[in-house]
Design an enzyme around this catalytic site. Structure first.
Site, PDB file in Angstrom:
ATOM      1  N   ASP A  54      31.704 -25.217 -15.756  1.00 29.44           N
ATOM      2  CA  ASP A  54      31.275 -24.575 -16.988  1.00 29.44           C
ATOM      3  C   ASP A  54      31.272 -25.625 -18.096  1.00 29.44           C
ATOM      4  O   ASP A  54      32.236 -26.378 -18.242  1.00 29.44           O
ATOM      5  CB  ASP A  54      32.234 -23.430 -17.339  1.00 29.44           C
ATOM      6  CG  ASP A  54      31.822 -22.698 -18.596  1.00 29.44           C
ATOM      7  OD1 ASP A  54      30.608 -22.621 -18.890  1.00 29.44           O
ATOM      8  OD2 ASP A  54      32.720 -22.212 -19.298  1.00 29.44           O
ATOM      9  N   LYS A  55      30.195 -25.719 -18.847  1.00 24.91           N
ATOM     10  CA  LYS A  55      30.071 -26.738 -19.884  1.00 24.91           C
ATOM     11  C   LYS A  55      31.113 -26.570 -20.977  1.00 24.91           C
ATOM     12  O   LYS A  55      31.916 -27.461 -21.236  1.00 24.91           O
ATOM     13  CB  LYS A  55      28.670 -26.727 -20.503  1.00 24.91           C
ATOM     14  CG  LYS A  55      28.505 -27.788 -21.607  1.00 24.91           C
ATOM     15  CD  LYS A  55      27.227 -27.626 -22.386  1.00 24.91           C
ATOM     16  CE  LYS A  55      27.258 -26.532 -23.389  1.00 24.91           C
ATOM     17  NZ  LYS A  55      28.104 -26.668 -24.555  1.00 24.91           N
TER      18      LYS A  55
END
Length: 171
Positions: A13-14
Site C-alpha cells: 500500500d502506497k
C-alpha cells in the site's frame, strides 16, 4: 517471507507504507511580485483553522519557518475547491490551481493556488513524501525473489511517480 517458497509477489500500500502518509510542502512558486515567505504566510493564515491534510502541511511549513500568521476574518470553505478569507484587508483564496498554473514536474504533487482577489500570488506544491527507507526495502524484497506491486487509490500519475522513486517498475 524467506520460508514461503510459493510467494513471488508482494503488494504494498502506497500511503503510510511506501510514503510517510503525511502531506508536506515540497515547492513554492511565487509570482514575481511576492516573496516565498509572504506567499506561505498568507496561505497558512487562511488554512490555519482547517483539518484538511493539505492545509495542515501549509501551516506546518509556515510554523517551521517561524512565520507569524495574521488574523483572518470572514473565513469560508469552498467545498472541493479551497478556502477564502480577509487577511490584512485583502481577500485571499487558497485552493485548487488551474491546469495552466501548475509548475512542470511530478504527478505525485498537488498544486495549490494562492490568490489575492483575482490576482495569482503564486502556487504551493504539496505531496505525500516517500519514506527514506522505502527504496532500500524494495531492493531487499527483490533480492528475496519477490516482485513488488504498489497499490494506491491515487491517480495513475501519482502511482507511477512514487513507484519510480522506489524502484517499482510499471507493468
Amino acid at each position: 517471507l524467506e520460508s514461503t517458497r510459493r510467494v513471488d509477489t508482494i503488494l504494498l500500500d502506497k500511503t503510510g507504507t511506501v510514503t510517510t502518509g503525511t502531506m508536506a510542502v515540497v515547492g513554492m512558486h511565487p509570482a514575481a511580485s511576492i516573496r516565498s515567505s509572504e506567499l506561505l504566510r498568507l496561505a497558512a493564515a487562511v488554512e490555519a483553522g482547517s483539518e484538511h491534510p493539505i492545509a495542515r502541511a501549509i501551516v506546518k511549513a509556515a510554523r517551521a519557518e517561524a512565520l507569524t500568521l495574521p488574523d483572518v476574518h470572514s473565513l469560508s470553505a469552498l467545498a472541493g475547491v479551497g478556502a477564502t478569507g480577509e487577511v490584512e484587508g485583502h481577500t485571499i483564496t487558497v485552493g485548487r490551481a488551474e491546469a495552466h498554473e501548475h509548475p512542470a514536474g511530478s504527478g505525485a504533487v498537488t498544486v495549490v493556488a494562492v490568490r489575492e482577489g483575482a490576482r495569482l500570488l503564486g502556487t504551493i506544491s504539496v505531496a505525500d513524501t516517500v519514506k527514506p527507507t522505502s527504496a532500500a526495502a524494495i531492493q531487499r524484497l527483490r533480492a528475496l525473489g519477490l516482485r513488488p506491486i504498489l497499490l494506491t487509490g491515487d491517480n495513475a500519475a501519482t502511482a507511477r511517480e512514487v513507484a519510480a522513486q522506489v524502484g517499482i517498475a510499471p507493468d
